[in-house]
Structures are given as structure tokens and as C-alpha cells.
Design a protein around this motif. Sequence first.
Motif, mmCIF file in Angstrom:
data_model
loop_
_atom_site.group_PDB
_atom_site.id
_atom_site.type_symbol
_atom_site.label_atom_id
_atom_site.label_comp_id
_atom_site.label_asym_id
_atom_site.label_seq_id
_atom_site.Cartn_x
_atom_site.Cartn_y
_atom_site.Cartn_z
ATOM 1 N N UNK A 59 0.826 -1.171 0.065
ATOM 2 C CA UNK A 59 -0.041 0.014 0.107
ATOM 3 C C UNK A 59 0.819 1.348 -0.011
ATOM 4 N N UNK A 60 1.946 1.458 0.870
ATOM 5 C CA UNK A 60 2.804 2.542 0.737
ATOM 6 C C UNK A 60 3.817 2.657 -0.562
ATOM 7 N N UNK A 61 3.770 1.648 -1.413
ATOM 8 C CA UNK A 61 4.524 1.770 -2.432
ATOM 9 C C UNK A 61 3.862 2.793 -3.443
ATOM 10 N N UNK A 62 2.539 3.018 -3.349
ATOM 11 C CA UNK A 62 1.808 3.827 -4.314
ATOM 12 C C UNK A 62 2.317 5.310 -4.336
ATOM 13 N N UNK A 63 3.058 5.594 -3.195
ATOM 14 C CA UNK A 63 3.609 6.823 -2.985
ATOM 15 C C UNK A 63 5.153 7.091 -3.743
ATOM 16 N N UNK A 64 5.918 5.994 -4.104
ATOM 17 C CA UNK A 64 6.815 5.697 -4.715
ATOM 18 C C UNK A 64 6.830 5.792 -6.152
ATOM 19 N N UNK A 65 7.287 6.546 -7.100
ATOM 20 C CA UNK A 65 7.256 6.419 -8.392
ATOM 21 C C UNK A 65 7.924 4.929 -8.760
ATOM 22 N N UNK A 66 7.384 4.680 -9.958
ATOM 23 C CA UNK A 66 7.929 2.996 -10.327
ATOM 24 C C UNK A 66 9.353 3.142 -10.677
ATOM 25 N N UNK A 67 9.941 3.941 -11.330
ATOM 26 C CA UNK A 67 11.514 4.105 -11.321
ATOM 27 C C UNK A 67 12.160 4.137 -9.739
#
Length: 144
Positions: A59-67
Motif C-alpha cells: 500500500x505504501x508503495x503507491x507513493x513511490x514512483x515506479x522508477x
Amino acid sequence: MNEHEIPPPDGRPVDVYLDLLRVRMANDDYQLLLSVVEPVLQAIDEQQMPTIDFSLDGDNAEALPQEIRDEAALVIATAVTGRLDNEVVEISTDETGPVRVVTDAATASDPERLGEIADYLKERHQQNEELRGIAEASGLPSDF
């Protein structure tokens, strides 16, 4: 000894990789990347499992850009394997949809090996679904 297995002259492979990223990435992106990987790298150095909630897909990964997520995965893979030839590949299956996997360059360029990984992902997904069903039927949490 292959070229990617030759130790870099000044430090660990992960340090060399981080230095390359520092030059290549915007400063804000690099600082964000460091905030994600530093706790994990420290845990690896201390030979402990990280006690932090670390996930590049949660869930927290959504804040991180894919790159940033991809680079974080590559930094951690470099720290674990000592190899500088890691790549992120996306494998799609009907069961899981697209899944990003870190692997070495030889595997990334081998369609047969990628097919084997896709088969493993399908099998693992089926096992997880079976376990989820058992957990739900038993009244146990099924959010794994």
C-alpha cells in the motif's frame, strides 16, 4: 571470472551502484531512493531481517514512483548478490497480471527461463489462493 563478478576496485558493488545512481538521478529522487534502501542495506550489513515494513509493492508503495521502486529493488539485489548486472523484468500471467521481478541479465534475456519464472508465479498464486481459502474457512486472517 565474468566481468560482472569482478569486484569493483573501491568498495562493495552496492556502493559503486549507488554512486552511479547519485550521478544519474535528480537529487530529490536519489534522496527518496536512499530513504527506502538505507534501512534494508543496514539490516543486510548487520545480517538481520529488517524490522521495518518494507515492500515495494504494498500500500505504501503507491507513493513511490515506479522508477524509484525499480532502482530500490536493483540496489537491494546488488547488495545481496554482489552483482552489477541485475535487471527488472515484467512478467505477466493470467492469474497475477504483471509482476516485476529482479533477475540477472542472462535470465532476463532468456525467454525459456522467463517462462519458467512465469510458471512458478502461477503456481505460487494458486497456492496462496488455496491458503487464503483455508484461512477464511477457519476464521483466520487471510490478508497475506
